[in-house]
Scaffold this motif. Structure first.
Motif, short mmCIF file in Angstrom:
data_model
loop_
_atom_site.label_atom_id
_atom_site.label_comp_id
_atom_site.label_asym_id
_atom_site.label_seq_id
_atom_site.Cartn_x
_atom_site.Cartn_y
_atom_site.Cartn_z
N GLY A 1 0.83 -1.19 0.00
CA GLY A 1 0.00 0.00 0.00
C GLY A 1 0.86 1.24 0.00
N PRO A 2 0.23 2.41 -0.19
CA PRO A 2 0.99 3.66 -0.12
C PRO A 2 1.67 3.80 1.25
CG PRO A 2 -1.19 4.02 -1.06
CD PRO A 2 -1.18 2.62 -0.51
N PRO A 3 2.85 4.42 1.32
CA PRO A 3 3.56 5.07 0.21
C PRO A 3 4.42 4.11 -0.62
CG PRO A 3 4.76 5.43 2.25
CD PRO A 3 3.51 4.67 2.63
N HIS A 4 4.69 2.88 -0.12
CA HIS A 4 5.56 1.97 -0.86
C HIS A 4 4.96 1.63 -2.22
CE1 HIS A 4 8.80 -0.90 -1.28
NE2 HIS A 4 7.95 -1.85 -1.60
N HIS A 5 3.66 1.41 -2.25
CA HIS A 5 2.98 1.10 -3.50
C HIS A 5 3.16 2.23 -4.52
CE1 HIS A 5 -0.57 1.43 -6.17
NE2 HIS A 5 -0.44 0.13 -6.27
N SER A 6 3.06 3.47 -4.04
CA SER A 6 3.19 4.62 -4.94
C SER A 6 4.59 4.66 -5.56
CB SER A 6 2.91 5.92 -4.18
OG SER A 6 1.63 5.87 -3.58
N ARG A 7 5.61 4.33 -4.77
CA ARG A 7 6.98 4.33 -5.28
C ARG A 7 7.15 3.23 -6.33
NH1 ARG A 7 8.23 4.48 0.55
NH2 ARG A 7 8.49 6.66 1.18
N LEU A 8 6.61 2.05 -6.02
CA LEU A 8 6.71 0.94 -6.98
C LEU A 8 5.98 1.28 -8.28
CD1 LEU A 8 6.13 -2.18 -4.67
CD2 LEU A 8 8.30 -1.37 -5.60
N ARG A 9 4.80 1.84 -8.14
CA ARG A 9 4.02 2.16 -9.34
C ARG A 9 4.72 3.22 -10.18
NH1 ARG A 9 -1.77 1.09 -10.11
NH2 ARG A 9 -2.55 2.28 -11.89
N GLY A 10 5.35 4.17 -9.50
CA GLY A 10 6.07 5.22 -10.22
C GLY A 10 7.20 4.68 -11.07
N ILE A 11 7.82 3.59 -10.61
CA ILE A 11 8.95 3.01 -11.35
C ILE A 11 8.51 2.47 -12.70
CG2 ILE A 11 10.50 0.99 -11.36
CD1 ILE A 11 10.86 1.44 -8.34
N ILE A 12 7.36 1.87 -12.75
CA ILE A 12 6.95 1.14 -13.94
C ILE A 12 5.88 1.86 -14.76
CG2 ILE A 12 5.00 -0.23 -13.02
CD1 ILE A 12 8.04 -1.64 -14.95
N SER A 13 5.28 2.90 -14.18
CA SER A 13 4.11 3.52 -14.83
C SER A 13 4.44 4.12 -16.20
CB SER A 13 3.51 4.59 -13.92
OG SER A 13 4.46 5.59 -13.62
N SER A 14 5.68 4.61 -16.39
CA SER A 14 6.02 5.24 -17.66
C SER A 14 5.94 4.25 -18.83
CB SER A 14 7.43 5.85 -17.59
OG SER A 14 8.40 4.86 -17.35
N ALA A 15 6.12 2.97 -18.52
CA ALA A 15 6.03 1.95 -19.58
C ALA A 15 4.60 1.63 -19.96
CB ALA A 15 6.75 0.68 -19.14
N PHE A 16 3.62 2.11 -19.14
CA PHE A 16 2.23 1.76 -19.38
C PHE A 16 1.35 2.99 -19.60
CE2 PHE A 16 3.97 -2.02 -17.46
CZ PHE A 16 3.34 -3.05 -18.14
#
Length: 434
Positions: free
Chosen positions: A89-104
């Motif tokens: 969950g946030p904030p760890h989830h937000s960091r993880l999502r930020g890493i990969i979101s540019s590819a999607f």
């Protein structure tokens, strides 16, 4: 109370959901120690409120360790589960999502359309002269797994191995009936697949490190190797978790979406005929016919036969939902397959209608901070498949031996789809480019 459809209801769980919404919309399963939620409004509220309803496995483990001996035994079940986009969950989830979101991003995914069309056409070329195919084996599975393998930069030729991993992990969510497995055999099976995937990816990661000295590779694994959280490179375990999640989540949902879409359309031939007519006149700007579109068929499939039927959450503190109090640490199954049929939200929700006007959003891709990152990709792949099937195949129908009893559902509790879907057809043309 049993909150799971029986194994006999796996192909058609919707009457079970309907009864639960009517008589037991929030129910506790003593055997599995889980709450089950079946109404749209309750489920949407929980998905929105990530602060009180979490997926973060590390927090859950900590809670269980602080509780009774039974809690410790439950913690043993969770010790192999890594913190990923799905289990944090946030904030760890937000960091993880930020890493990969540019590819999607939408633009990046839409740029893949020509390649997705090429793969789909090639797959159809292989079976078009046979006048028959198994939709799952010949198209619904190889298309998305090829796309995600190419995005990751892993060998597409290993896709049979990827499918075995997916089947084993999906199967590990069920004991074959309507219970979540709690024995050591299930733990060992899960750990075995995870270890196999780690061994597979560590070799690829090492090669990528050796090859990508310039930082010019743009596949997902290379991007993960370059990524940082708070100035620190991802750990090897973080990369393993990303690779496993992207590989499996990147194709499993789409396989089910394509299979469920064609099954639903063929079970409703009048609507399929409308869609075929709509596809034929799509370029006629003078037509005023109110006909369904490829996209409307996909949206209705996502609602009517959601590829993922349920999501998991647990309570961060004692909290009231509806008429019930959920205690801190108690786990919940959110039946989005039921929510998407809720008659208080969707008019004639039990009916498949590709001309449906949506006044509320379906929950097939989740909701809130955990809304599916790959939804645009899954939607695009389904668009390409349906469009090319309409263009290249005519007289599409179930194979002669088709019947619901002949279908084999997926083994997992949380997914809705079939393992095989035999179809017959007549070819229209050898290849279509859009």
């Amino acid at each position: 109370m049993d909150i799971f459809p029986s194994s006999e209801q796996r192909l058609n769980p919707f009457p079970f959901y309907s009864q639960m919404r009517k008589f037991n919309p929030i129910a506790y399963d003593d055997k599995n120690k889980l709450w089950g939620f079946f109404r749209y409004d309750d489920i949407q509220t929980i998905l929105t409120n990530y602060k009180n309803f979490s997926t973060d496995v590390q927090i859950l483990v900590n809670m269980q360790q602080a509780q009774s001996q039974k809690g410790y035994q439950e913690e043993q079940r969770n010790k192999y589960v890594r913190r990923t986009l799905l289990t944090s969950g946030p904030p760890h989830h937000s960091r993880l999502r930020g890493i990969i979101s540019s590819a999607f991003t939408s633009n990046r995914i839409l740029s893949l359309r020509p390649r997705i069309e090429e793969i789909c056409n090639d797959l159809l070329d292989k079976i078009i002269d046979q006048d028959s195919m198994d939709l799952i084996d010949d198209l619904a599975y190889p298309l998305p797994v090829t796309v995600i393998a190419e995005m990751l930069g892993v060998p597409v030729g290993d896709r049979d191995t990827f499918r075995r991993w997916a089947d084993e992990l999906i199967g590990s969510t069920s004991d074959g009936g309507n219970n979540i497995p709690t024995d050591r055999i299930a733990d060992q099976r899960f750990k075995k697949v995870q270890d196999e995937m780690d061994s597979y990816f560590i070799k690829i990661i090492q090669k990528r490190k050796e090859q990508d000295q310039s930082g010019s590779n743009n596949d997902l694994i290379s991007g993960l190797l370059r990524a940082e959280i708070d100035g620190n490179k991802l750990s090897e375990e973080d990369i393993f978790a990303f690779c496993s999640l992207l590989l499996l989540a990147g194709h499993v949902t789409t396989v089910n979406l394509i299979g469920n879409m064609m099954r639903s359309l063929l079970e409703h031939p009048k609507q399929l005929k409308q869609l075929i007519l709509s596809n034929k006149i799509k370029d006629d700007k003078n037509t005023n016919l109110n006909l369904p579109s490829v996209q409307s068929a996909i949206d209705e499939t996502l609602r009517y036969r959601s590829p993922v039927q349920a999501l998991f959450r647990f309570a961060m503190q004692d909290i009231d939902v509806g008429e019930q109090t959920i205690q801190q640490g108690q786990r919940m199954i959110l039946w989005i397959g039921s929510a998407n049929h809720d008659e208080s939200v969707f008019t004639d929700g039990e009916k498949f209608n590709i001309s449906r006007i949506f006044n509320s959003t379906h929950l097939a891709f989740g909701h809130g901070v955990h809304f599916c990152l790959g939804s645009t990709l899954a939607n695009l792949e389904a668009q390409v498949v349906l469009k090319l099937i309409l263009d290249r195949l005519k007289d599409l129908r179930f194979a002669d031996d088709y019947g619901e009893k002949s279908l084999e559902p997926l083994h997992g509790i949380f997914f809705h789809g079939v393992r095989h879907l035999p179809l017959s057809f007549n070819p229209v043309t050898q290849k279509v480019t859009q």
